[in-house]
Design a protein around this motif. Structure first.
Motif, mmCIF file in Angstrom:
data_model
loop_
_atom_site.group_PDB
_atom_site.id
_atom_site.type_symbol
_atom_site.label_atom_id
_atom_site.label_comp_id
_atom_site.label_asym_id
_atom_site.label_seq_id
_atom_site.Cartn_x
_atom_site.Cartn_y
_atom_site.Cartn_z
ATOM 1 N N ASP A 63 -0.063 46.924 3.056
ATOM 2 C CA ASP A 63 -1.512 46.687 2.972
ATOM 3 C C ASP A 63 -1.864 45.739 1.835
ATOM 4 O OD1 ASP A 63 -2.416 48.214 5.105
ATOM 5 O OD2 ASP A 63 -2.371 50.073 3.934
ATOM 6 N N LYS A 64 -1.163 45.894 0.704
ATOM 7 C CA LYS A 64 -1.519 45.098 -0.473
ATOM 8 C C LYS A 64 -0.945 43.697 -0.445
ATOM 9 C CE LYS A 64 -2.437 48.548 -4.034
ATOM 10 N NZ LYS A 64 -1.742 49.427 -4.975
ATOM 11 N N LEU A 65 0.231 43.530 0.180
ATOM 12 C CA LEU A 65 0.886 42.234 0.050
ATOM 13 C C LEU A 65 1.638 41.733 1.281
ATOM 14 C CD1 LEU A 65 1.583 39.897 -1.911
ATOM 15 C CD2 LEU A 65 3.594 41.192 -2.604
ATOM 16 N N LEU A 66 2.477 42.585 1.866
ATOM 17 C CA LEU A 66 3.395 42.069 2.883
ATOM 18 C C LEU A 66 2.686 41.517 4.116
ATOM 19 C CD1 LEU A 66 6.241 44.765 2.751
ATOM 20 C CD2 LEU A 66 6.019 42.644 1.447
ATOM 21 N N ALA A 67 1.571 42.128 4.487
ATOM 22 C CA ALA A 67 0.844 41.664 5.668
ATOM 23 C C ALA A 67 -0.563 41.230 5.273
ATOM 24 C CB ALA A 67 0.760 42.779 6.699
ATOM 25 N N ASN A 68 -1.069 40.223 5.953
ATOM 26 C CA ASN A 68 -2.492 39.896 5.841
ATOM 27 C C ASN A 68 -3.144 40.543 7.050
ATOM 28 O OD1 ASN A 68 -5.038 38.813 6.049
ATOM 29 N ND2 ASN A 68 -4.429 36.778 5.351
ATOM 30 N N ILE A 71 -4.957 39.009 10.172
ATOM 31 C CA ILE A 71 -4.290 38.380 11.316
ATOM 32 C C ILE A 71 -2.990 39.069 11.727
ATOM 33 C CG2 ILE A 71 -5.177 36.023 11.156
ATOM 34 C CD1 ILE A 71 -2.548 35.465 9.459
ATOM 35 N N LEU B 58 5.972 33.906 1.205
ATOM 36 C CA LEU B 58 5.303 34.974 1.957
ATOM 37 C C LEU B 58 4.208 34.404 2.854
ATOM 38 C CD1 LEU B 58 5.284 38.025 2.538
ATOM 39 C CD2 LEU B 58 3.591 38.261 0.725
ATOM 40 N N ARG B 59 3.079 34.026 2.279
ATOM 41 C CA ARG B 59 2.016 33.291 2.978
ATOM 42 C C ARG B 59 1.364 32.425 1.910
ATOM 43 N NH1 ARG B 59 1.171 38.560 3.969
ATOM 44 N NH2 ARG B 59 -0.505 38.543 2.437
ATOM 45 N N ALA B 62 -0.737 33.912 -1.026
ATOM 46 C CA ALA B 62 -0.683 35.383 -1.007
ATOM 47 C C ALA B 62 -0.314 35.960 -2.371
ATOM 48 C CB ALA B 62 0.311 35.863 0.045
ATOM 49 N N ARG B 66 -2.817 37.818 -5.948
ATOM 50 C CA ARG B 66 -2.592 39.122 -6.605
ATOM 51 C C ARG B 66 -2.286 38.973 -8.092
ATOM 52 N NH1 ARG B 66 -2.594 38.499 -1.074
ATOM 53 N NH2 ARG B 66 -2.914 40.500 -0.031
ATOM 54 N N GLU B 95 -6.952 34.831 0.658
ATOM 55 C CA GLU B 95 -5.985 35.918 0.471
ATOM 56 C C GLU B 95 -6.503 36.977 -0.503
ATOM 57 O OE1 GLU B 95 -3.070 37.075 1.409
ATOM 58 O OE2 GLU B 95 -2.511 35.633 2.952
ATOM 59 N N VAL B 102 -8.697 33.189 7.277
ATOM 60 C CA VAL B 102 -7.335 32.852 6.884
ATOM 61 C C VAL B 102 -7.051 31.401 7.268
ATOM 62 C CG1 VAL B 102 -6.432 33.737 9.074
ATOM 63 C CG2 VAL B 102 -4.928 33.640 7.106
ATOM 64 N N MET B 104 -4.336 29.062 8.765
ATOM 65 C CA MET B 104 -3.099 29.130 9.541
ATOM 66 C C MET B 104 -2.419 27.768 9.517
ATOM 67 S SD MET B 104 -3.251 32.225 11.134
ATOM 68 C CE MET B 104 -2.344 32.045 12.654
#
Lengths: 80, 233
Positions: A63-68, A71, B58-59, B62, B66, B95, B102, B104
């Motif tokens: 939830d915090k980082l691995l996935a956005n 989308i 990662l993205r 992203a 943080r 992000e 977003v 893409m």
């Protein structure tokens, strides 16, 4: 413990990379492929042996980082 | 205008941005390292510049989103402070949740690096008051992931609330498929937050501010901010 988080694009989200891979497979003559969607796999080593705790930590990580989550969807798998 | 330019590892447009800010506002911006937990006292404008923070791992954006400094930026924006994100900065703002949607991969998968035309959709925002509504400006883009997407409801809200400030267009201001360089929804090049104080845009106005650059169309954005802050003070 080992765990795997799989991140995939939500249905309906355009995936230009998946489309390009799909096209490349067609041009390579690989038959029988209807469509391709690209995703990500994270192999994660868990400290400790508490499965419930591991699942909670992985959900937090996703939830915090691995996935956005705008989308992407994710699936968590903890293997004993 | 006291501006703060955020610096993340892998960012490479921070000096272009600082130069443009200095040129137009007359004040040297503060460069703020990502590990800082606060912004300089009296900051009027936070700028998240372009580049490839954390190697786009990662993205895009992203990991930078943080970083510790982003909590301070979030607080600053919550208090109505002006935040401008350009290119990777736009990706970082999306992000971090400061902007919806977003960015893409470009629809045709190519990194796009050339001048584009943008239509300024309204002139009553701090980020566009240096232009006229409907004006067409020419600024460069340089990105591989600038294809703005959001769910249908968000897009409808952005349009309905007039939050799309910049749109890709032809030299004579026509927004169509041909002028939409990266496949962005509704040709969106730049949007603001619901309170209108956070702008994210893919093109680089900071790279068209001096005659030697061949074009000065980007000046209006910064001049408008200076004017806005001057009036607010």
């Amino acid at each position: 413990m080992k765990a795997r988080v799989t991140v995939t694009l939500k249905t309906g989200i355009l995936d230009p990379q998946g489309k390009a891979i799909e096209g490349a497979l067609k041009s390579l003559g690989v038959d029988g492929i209807a469509s391709v969607r690209q995703g990500k796999v994270f192999d994660i080593e868990i400290a400790g042996a508490d499965k419930a705790k591991a699942e909670a930590a992985l959900k937090d990580a996703a939830d915090k980082l691995l996935a956005n989550t705008v989308i992407e969807n994710y699936a968590i798998e903890v293997r004993g | 205008m006291k501006s703060a330019v955020l610096v993340f590892p892998g960012i490479n447009r921070e000096r272009d941005m600082a130069r443009a800010l200095k040129l137009i506002s007359g004040h040297e911006p503060a460069m703020v390292w990502h590990a800082e937990k606060s912004l300089p006292v009296g900051t009027d404008l936070v700028v998240v510049p372009g580049g490839f923070s954390y190697g786009d791992y990662l993205r895009c954006g992203a990991i930078a989103a943080r970083a510790p400094v982003m909590d301070a930026v979030r607080k600053f924006a919550d208090g109505g402070g002006l935040v401008l994100g350009v290119c990777n900065g736009f990706q970082i703002l999306c992000e971090s949740g400061l902007l919806p949607g977003v960015l893409m991969r470009n629809a045709r998968l190519k990194f796009i690096c050339h001048d584009v035309h943008l239509r300024v959709e309204r002139s009553d925002s701090p980020f566009t008051r240096g232009y006229n509504a409907g004006q067409v400006i020419r600024v460069p883009v340089a990105h591989g992931e600038g294809n703005y997407e959001a769910d249908a409801e968000t897009l409808q809200r952005l349009e309905g609330d007039g939050r799309v400030l910049y749109r890709y267009c032809s030299a004579d201001g026509i927004v169509d498929e041909q002028s939409n360089i990266n496949g962005a929804a509704a040709g969106i090049a730049g949007i603001v937050s619901d309170r209108g104080n956070v702008l994210g845009m893919m093109p680089h106005p900071e790279n068209h501010v001096e005659a030697i650059m061949g074009c000065t169309d980007g000046r209006g954005l910064f001049a408008g901010l200076v004017e806005h802050l001057g009036r607010a003070a």
